[in-house]
Design an enzyme around this catalytic site. Structure first.
Site, PDB file in Angstrom:
ATOM      1  N   SER A 184      -9.194 -46.356 -48.547  1.00  0.00           N
ATOM      2  CA  SER A 184      -8.139 -45.661 -49.275  1.00  0.00           C
ATOM      3  C   SER A 184      -8.754 -44.593 -50.182  1.00  0.00           C
ATOM      4  O   SER A 184      -9.677 -44.866 -50.944  1.00  0.00           O
ATOM      5  CB  SER A 184      -7.371 -46.679 -50.116  1.00  0.00           C
ATOM      6  OG  SER A 184      -6.379 -46.001 -50.819  1.00  0.00           O
ATOM      7  N   GLY A 185      -8.238 -43.371 -50.053  1.00  0.00           N
ATOM      8  CA  GLY A 185      -8.738 -42.273 -50.890  1.00  0.00           C
ATOM      9  C   GLY A 185      -9.921 -41.556 -50.282  1.00  0.00           C
ATOM     10  O   GLY A 185     -10.492 -40.663 -50.903  1.00  0.00           O
ATOM     11  N   THR A 197      -5.568 -38.701 -44.838  1.00  0.00           N
ATOM     12  CA  THR A 197      -4.320 -37.946 -44.712  1.00  0.00           C
ATOM     13  C   THR A 197      -4.594 -36.456 -44.823  1.00  0.00           C
ATOM     14  O   THR A 197      -4.044 -35.656 -44.059  1.00  0.00           O
ATOM     15  CB  THR A 197      -3.328 -38.414 -45.793  1.00  0.00           C
ATOM     16  OG1 THR A 197      -3.173 -39.815 -45.638  1.00  0.00           O
ATOM     17  CG2 THR A 197      -1.998 -37.743 -45.655  1.00  0.00           C
ATOM     18  N   ASN A 208      -5.914 -44.223 -55.196  1.00  0.00           N
ATOM     19  CA  ASN A 208      -5.561 -42.902 -54.677  1.00  0.00           C
ATOM     20  C   ASN A 208      -4.171 -42.547 -55.201  1.00  0.00           C
ATOM     21  O   ASN A 208      -3.238 -43.326 -55.065  1.00  0.00           O
ATOM     22  CB  ASN A 208      -5.577 -42.965 -53.141  1.00  0.00           C
ATOM     23  CG  ASN A 208      -5.250 -41.623 -52.489  1.00  0.00           C
ATOM     24  OD1 ASN A 208      -5.002 -40.636 -53.188  1.00  0.00           O
ATOM     25  ND2 ASN A 208      -5.257 -41.604 -51.176  1.00  0.00           N
ATOM     26  N   SER A 256      -1.601 -42.354 -52.040  1.00  0.00           N
ATOM     27  CA  SER A 256      -2.049 -43.282 -51.011  1.00  0.00           C
ATOM     28  C   SER A 256      -0.950 -43.513 -49.974  1.00  0.00           C
ATOM     29  O   SER A 256       0.212 -43.751 -50.313  1.00  0.00           O
ATOM     30  CB  SER A 256      -2.424 -44.593 -51.688  1.00  0.00           C
ATOM     31  OG  SER A 256      -2.918 -45.472 -50.734  1.00  0.00           O
ATOM     32  N   SER A 257      -1.338 -43.426 -48.703  1.00  0.00           N
ATOM     33  CA  SER A 257      -0.344 -43.678 -47.643  1.00  0.00           C
ATOM     34  C   SER A 257      -0.116 -45.184 -47.594  1.00  0.00           C
ATOM     35  O   SER A 257      -1.068 -45.940 -47.405  1.00  0.00           O
ATOM     36  CB  SER A 257      -0.881 -43.226 -46.286  1.00  0.00           C
ATOM     37  OG  SER A 257      -1.509 -41.990 -46.397  1.00  0.00           O
ATOM     38  N   GLY A 312      -6.898 -47.444 -44.663  1.00  0.00           N
ATOM     39  CA  GLY A 312      -8.288 -47.873 -44.536  1.00  0.00           C
ATOM     40  C   GLY A 312      -8.454 -49.315 -44.975  1.00  0.00           C
ATOM     41  O   GLY A 312      -7.526 -49.948 -45.511  1.00  0.00           O
ATOM     42  N   GLU A 344      -9.121 -52.401 -47.051  1.00  0.00           N
ATOM     43  CA  GLU A 344      -8.771 -52.575 -48.471  1.00  0.00           C
ATOM     44  C   GLU A 344      -9.262 -53.909 -49.018  1.00  0.00           C
ATOM     45  O   GLU A 344      -9.064 -54.947 -48.392  1.00  0.00           O
ATOM     46  CB  GLU A 344      -7.250 -52.545 -48.644  1.00  0.00           C
ATOM     47  CG  GLU A 344      -6.693 -51.160 -48.769  1.00  0.00           C
ATOM     48  CD  GLU A 344      -5.201 -51.130 -49.061  1.00  0.00           C
ATOM     49  OE1 GLU A 344      -4.685 -50.022 -49.179  1.00  0.00           O
ATOM     50  OE2 GLU A 344      -4.554 -52.205 -49.162  1.00  0.00           O
TER      51      GLU A 344
HETATM   52  N1  LIG Z   1     -10.796 -32.032 -47.550  1.00  0.00           N
HETATM   53  C1  LIG Z   1     -10.386 -32.218 -48.788  1.00  0.00           C
HETATM   54  N2  LIG Z   1     -10.391 -31.191 -49.638  1.00  0.00           N
HETATM   55  C2  LIG Z   1      -9.978 -31.345 -50.912  1.00  0.00           C
HETATM   56  N3  LIG Z   1      -9.542 -32.508 -51.416  1.00  0.00           N
HETATM   57  C3  LIG Z   1      -9.502 -33.582 -50.622  1.00  0.00           C
HETATM   58  C4  LIG Z   1      -9.917 -33.499 -49.258  1.00  0.00           C
HETATM   59  N4  LIG Z   1      -9.770 -34.701 -48.721  1.00  0.00           N
HETATM   60  C5  LIG Z   1      -9.282 -35.515 -49.692  1.00  0.00           C
HETATM   61  N5  LIG Z   1      -9.114 -34.855 -50.830  1.00  0.00           N
HETATM   62  C6  LIG Z   1      -8.604 -35.392 -52.127  1.00  0.00           C
HETATM   63  O1  LIG Z   1      -8.619 -36.777 -52.071  1.00  0.00           O
HETATM   64  C7  LIG Z   1      -7.312 -37.323 -52.260  1.00  0.00           C
HETATM   65  C8  LIG Z   1      -7.111 -38.539 -51.384  1.00  0.00           C
HETATM   66  O2  LIG Z   1      -7.114 -38.171 -50.032  1.00  0.00           O
HETATM   67  P1  LIG Z   1      -6.119 -38.826 -48.973  1.00  0.00           P
HETATM   68  O3  LIG Z   1      -4.783 -39.022 -49.539  1.00  0.00           O
HETATM   69  O4  LIG Z   1      -6.254 -38.035 -47.735  1.00  0.00           O
HETATM   70  O5  LIG Z   1      -6.797 -40.215 -48.777  1.00  0.00           O
HETATM   71  P2  LIG Z   1      -6.464 -41.314 -47.678  1.00  0.00           P
HETATM   72  O6  LIG Z   1      -7.739 -41.587 -46.986  1.00  0.00           O
HETATM   73  O7  LIG Z   1      -5.340 -40.858 -46.852  1.00  0.00           O
HETATM   74  O8  LIG Z   1      -6.085 -42.527 -48.552  1.00  0.00           O
HETATM   75  P3  LIG Z   1      -5.016 -43.693 -48.252  1.00  0.00           P
HETATM   76  O9  LIG Z   1      -5.632 -44.613 -47.300  1.00  0.00           O
HETATM   77  O10 LIG Z   1      -4.837 -44.281 -49.580  1.00  0.00           O
HETATM   78  O11 LIG Z   1      -3.809 -43.013 -47.758  1.00  0.00           O
HETATM   79  C9  LIG Z   1      -6.390 -36.187 -51.924  1.00  0.00           C
HETATM   80  O12 LIG Z   1      -5.170 -36.307 -52.622  1.00  0.00           O
HETATM   81  C10 LIG Z   1      -7.180 -34.989 -52.381  1.00  0.00           C
HETATM   82  O13 LIG Z   1      -7.032 -34.797 -53.758  1.00  0.00           O
HETATM   83 MG   LIG Z   2      -3.466 -41.424 -46.617  1.00  0.00          MG
END
Ligand SMILES: Nc1ncnc2c1ncn2[C@@H]1O[C@H](COP(=O)(O)OP(=O)(O)OP(=O)(O)O)[C@@H](O)[C@H]1O
Ligand SMILES: [Mg+2]
Length: 1014
Positions: free
Chosen positions: A105-106, A110, A157, A160-161, A387, A389
């Site tokens: 997560s994070g 996404t 996050n 977070s999705s 992811g 957790e």
């Molecule tokens: N390529 C990137 N460029 C800039 N910021 C990023 C990038 N990837 C991630 N981030 C930052 O990290 C944060 C978390 O990313 P994201 O929501 O994609 O995580 P996730 O893996 O989908 O988490 P979860 O499993 O909780 O959904 C985003 O809101 C953003 O601020």
């Molecule tokens: Mg996500």
């Protein structure tokens, strides 16, 4: 390979190229790249992405252009290269592909999925066709909607999705997007009624409360204050700076509208959000045996929002109808049951609304093309799923999520290995086994029938009677005690980290996770009383009614027990894995560099942990175990053919494979350490075992590149110069030909016009000359002159020779007087020596002739050219009668009164010019060197007033020309300028009838000739 196009300071662009594959080397490289702002690194074709936690300027249209249609190794590592590879495979081989994005997560899953979708949208929609625009627009916009309803702030996050998403994009045979489909997995609905400290409910609630208008809030009976509602205030997270609910609400409602949700549908969604918030506010109080709702107005709000009536709503909240032995009875809830039912209702309403949104979007973007007509569409799937957790308190949701990650890890291992093995088989290369941990055993622990955790849980839930979560734990302990990845306090009594009768632990591939069994059964049963379903089905809002079709079922109807949440999830995972396995997979492995969302901190321990559980080292090992690099022969030659004379510039071998073999042997024999043992030749590809060999090849290539570039530049410049030269020559040739053509045309035309010139009356004088081309302008002038001369000669030919001098004189007069002096060409005979003429000078002719004889013998002139009586004025303005005689040597002034005694003789070469008046008077001025001009007016002629000035001019001009070979200037003016006694004077003419010719002084500088008209 990617390493070759980036400088060494950024580390290795592909982990496969590490000199030594150790944990330290791997982590050093990952850290170095992160610190240098290089968030992407390859393992072959897998992209490892580290969350930068800052916005990166690497997703601009320039970057898109840079990666479009390129191979992995052509550009520095980027997620665009992976997206492009997935698209290319799909388009080239008409093969379905999928991109699996994993990480905790994070870690940026996404974000990565959005970057990929944006990339694909922009490379496919270059021509901005409206249908493609519509499809890509909906696919991209649907993300905004799904994030609002499916994402929430967690401690890890802020966005977070809380559901898994697999999105298919469909393409037609041309590679244009034509539709899509979204699959969603397990929404974490417990969040709707309960949030841990530091977390929030789904974004949708906060966006509605903070972003919608006052009017909307009033209609929903809500206050603009998330802290006022139980379901939104438990996490105690207000005024988050990183989340702008107001702005996102605007974006989201815009997206709903543009995706195609009607106004009523949007309104219903807002109503349902409000219903959930109001449900959280319901308070139950016990009154004796009965339970009552304390705040009845809330029931009214709920009833009105679901288009139902308050009584039925209250009834559904406080009682449940059960059928027992054919009878229907109303069972009253205890306070506890009522609270449970309320929460279950709230969760179900939200989950169903979310489900409905996904289905609604699917309905809109579903591929509508006729398969028979357009052929099968191909697909790129993007999987963005939760992811791995580990929380302090892990429950049923974490259990499902971690199981999902086990499944995906298994797929990854299987596919990567399978693909590798298949490739070696296909290419006829012997394969070495690589040791790796196969997590298949953990998947089985969860999903195996009868013995797996889900099966045991289902069995417990199926049991009639009061089976508790603890009993479920006991059952697991019994059945799984032998399993090496399962433990509990009962099985390991010494492990104080596990609580008796509450915890069990699974040793996942990514680490051990302790789960608390509390709530497992309830969540697995996922029960919602039928009463609520009926209530919602009976709603007069068609959208709500549609969401709850099972509400129409009668109370007495006996139905099959629905599948449990665990089994449903397991089935959906099995389906998902099957779906992914049938496609060509691409992997993005996301890593979260630290827990504090810092763009600079690289937490070594955390990162190493992720690298380990993502199996990245194994991935590299597998990739390197066989061969670090492989390339099709043709591509290999294209890159390295300059290294050997066998292959440069083109090989003469029978096949590319033979050429590559010769090339490698040649270089190998020339290097210090031969490396042909390090290379294997497959059927279509060359395989290179160690990165060192590849590095050597690359180094040799880099040494040669400057020479090749110079050679290419030389060739190019030469070719360019030759081309320019040829073009210039051609231009001149064309110009030349064209000029000649124009000249020919002109000459032919002139030839045509003058063809009959001799037979023309005017000998071609009236023929119009065509406009000549520029180059012929001077020629045309010469031709005109030639024509004039020819014509003159032709005309003159008929004139007798003795008349030629007369004609020449007249021509001289013509040149000087034509168009300047009036009546200069009167038809009269030019006599010349008028004073010797008996008709003109009857009384004095003989006297004159005697005088001429004397003068001739004295001065030796030959001919008398012109004579005349004149009135002459001197420097004292005095007029006298005189005669002038022009001979071939001198001009004489004679006095007629004294027997034509000569007064003055001036040699011809002293004459500087002539002036006459433009009128018909007889003023004749002969300009002389010295102080005095000869200023005269011819008079006393017979017949009277005969116009003899033109004749005098013509004769003098011709004389000067023949004798002195020079031209005289003739001024034809209104007012003549003369010099008398060294002073300049002007002379004008006044013609009066019967006036006797005379010069009169008008002023010191002005004389007037008074004379009668001729
Ligand atoms: N390529 C990137 N460029 C800039 N910021 C990023 C990038 N990837 C991630 N981030 C930052 O990290 C944060 C978390 O990313 P994201 O929501 O994609 O995580 P996730 O893996 O989908 O988490 P979860 O499993 O909780 O959904 C985003 O809101 C953003 O601020
Ligand atoms: Mg996500």
């Amino acid at each position: 390979m990617a390493n070759m196009i980036e400088s060494q300071e950024f580390g290795k662009g592909d982990f496969v190229l590490l000199d030594q594959l150790t944990k330290e080397a791997f982590m050093d490289n990952l850290k170095l790249r992160f610190q240098r702002g290089r968030i992407y690194t390859y393992i072959g074709e897998v992209v490892v992405s580290v969350n930068p936690y800052k916005s990166m300027n690497i997703y601009t249209p320039e970057y898109v252009k840079d990666y479009k249609g390129r191979e992995f190794w052509e550009r520095p590592p980027h997620i665009y290269a992976l997206a492009d590879a997935a698209y290319k495979t799909m388009k080239r081989y008409l093969k379905d592909t999928c991109i699996v994005i994993s990480g905790e997560s994070g870690a940026g899953k996404t974000e990565a999925s959005k970057i990929i979708m944006n990339y694909i949208a922009s490379i496919t929609n270059v021509s901005h066709r409206s249908e493609i625009d519509r499809v890509t627009g909906i696919l991209l916009k649907s993300n905004v909607i799904l994030e609002t309803f499916g994402n929430a702030k967690t401690t890890r996050n802020d966005n977070s999705s809380r559901f898994g998403k697999y999105m298919d994009m469909n393409f037609d045979f041309k590679g244009d997007p034509i539709g899509g489909h979204i699959n969603k997995y397990l929404l974490e609905k417990s969040r709707v009624v309960h949030q841990q400290k530091g977390e929030r409910n789904f974004h949708s609630f906060y966006q509605l409360l903070l972003g919608s208008t006052e009017q909307t809030l009033n209609a929903l009976h809500l206050k603009r204050d998330p802290t006022a509602y139980t379901y939104t205030n438990q996490g105690e997270t207000n005024n988050m700076k990183s989340i702008d609910d107001k702005r996102t609400f605007k974006e989201m409602s815009g997206a709903l509208k543009s995706v195609g949700f009607s106004h009523d549908e949007q309104q219903t969604l807002f109503n349902l959000l409000a219903v959930v918030l109001h449900l959280g506010q319901l308070e139950f109080v016990e009154e004796g045996q009965k339970v009552r709702i304390k705040n009845k107005e809330v029931v009214n709000y709920i009833a009105s929002l679901i288009d139902s009536n308050a009584a039925s709503t209250e009834e559904a909240l406080l009682t449940r109808v059960v059928a027992a032995r054919g009878e229907v009875i109303n069972k009253i809830h205890s306070k506890e049951d009522a609270c449970f039912a309320r929460d279950a209702f709230a969760k179900a309403v939200y989950e169903r609304a979310f489900l409905w949104i996904v289905e609604r979007i699917n309905g809109i973007i579903e591929v509508k093309l006729d398969v028979h007509r357009y052929g099968k569409s191909t697909v790129i799937g993007v999987l963005d799923i939760y992811g791995f957790e580990i929380f302090d308190n892990n429950s049923f949701e974490q259990f499902c999520i971690n199981y999902c990650n086990e499944k995906l890890q298994q797929l990854f291992i299987e596919l990567v290995l399978k693909q590798e093995q298949e490739e070696y088989l296909r290419e006829g290369i012997t394969w070495q086994n690589v040791e790796y941990f196969n997590n298949c055993v953990i998947c089985e622990l969860v999903e195996q029938s009868h013995k797996g955790i889900i099966a045991i849980l289902d069995e417990a839930c199926l049991n009639v009677g009061t089976v508790t979560d603890q009993m479920f734990l006991e059952a697991m302990d019994k059945k799984l005690k032998e399993h090496e990845h399962y433990t509990s306090r009962r099985l390991v009594p010494k492990d104080k980290d596990l609580q008796h009768d509450r915890d069990f632990r699974i040793i996942h591939y990514a680490g051990s996770v302790t789960y608390s069994v509390i709530g497992f059964m309830e969540k697995n049963k996922d029960q919602l009383f039928q009463d609520f379903k009926r209530l919602l089905f009976q709603s007069s809002n068609p959208v709500i009614k549609d969401m709850w079709p099972e509400g129409q079922q009668s109370v007495k109807e006996v139905t099959k027990r629905p599948l449990t949440a665990g089994t449903l999830f397991k089935n959906s995972m099995i389906q998902l894995v099957e779906k992914l396995a049938s496609k060509a997979p691409y992997y993005v492995r996301c890593i979260k560099p630290n827990e504090i969302k810092s763009p600079i901190q690289f937490d070594d321990k955390r990162c190493l942990h992720q690298v380990e559980y993502l199996g990245l080292m194994e991935n590299v090992r597998v990739r390197r175990a066989g061969f670090a690099n492989r390339q099709p022969y043709q591509r290999f030659l294209q890159r390295y053919k300059m290294l050997s004379s066998y292959t440069w510039p083109n090989h003469q071998c029978r096949s590319d494979k033979e050429a590559v073999t010769a090339l490698i042997k040649d270089i190998s024999s020339r290097s210090d350490k031969g490396f042909d043992h390090d290379v294997a030749y497959g059927n279509t590809k060359v395989f290179i075992r160690t990165p060192n060999t590849l590095v050597t090849l690359e180094e040799k290539r880099s040494e040669l590149i400057p020479h090749i570039i110079v050679l290419l530049q030389k060739m190019w410049r030469g070719a360019n110069a030759r081309r320019r030269y040829r073009r210039t020559v051609a231009i001149y040739k064309i110009m030349n030909r064209y000029r000649r053509y124009k000249m020919r045309c002109y000459l032919l035309e002139m030839n045509r016009r003058f063809a009959n010139i001799k037979r023309m009356k005017d000998l071609g004088k009236s023929v119009q000359w065509a406009v000549p081309p520029k180059v012929l302008i001077s020629l045309a002038q010469q031709m005109k002159l030639m024509h004039a001369r020819w014509r003159a000669k032709y005309l003159i030919k008929s004139v007798p020779k003795d008349q030629w001098p007369a004609i020449q004189m007249k021509c001289a007069a013509y040149d000087a007087l034509h168009n300047k002096r009036q009546g200069w060409l009167r038809p009269r005979k030019w006599e010349g020596n008028y004073l010797a003429s008996m008709s003109d000078n009857a009384s004095l002719a003989s006297v004159f002739l005697t005088s001429v004889d004397k003068l001739r013998s004295k001065h030796g002139f030959r001919d008398v050219i012109f004579t005349a009586h004149v009135r002459k004025v001197n420097k004292h303005n005095k007029s006298e009668d005189r005669a002038i005689m022009v001979t071939d040597k001198l001009i004489f002034k004679l006095d007629p009164a004294k027997g034509y005694k000569p007064m003055h003789g001036v040699p011809l070469n002293k004459i500087t010019g002539l002036s006459i008046s433009s009128g018909t008077d007889q003023l004749l001025i002969i300009h002389l060197e010295g102080h005095d001009d000869l200023v005269t007016c011819i008079h006393k002629t017979t017949p009277q007033a005969d116009d003899r000035v033109p004749e005098a001019v013509g004769r003098i001009l011709r004389l000067v020309k023949t004798e002195l070979r020079s031209e005289l200037r003739v001024n034809v003016v209104q007012q003549a300028q003369v010099k008398l006694g060294g002073k300049s004077k002007s002379i004008s003419v006044d013609q009066q009838n019967n006036a006797s010719t005379n010069f009169r002084k008008v002023s010191n500088t002005m004389l007037m000739l008074v004379t009668c008209p001729t």
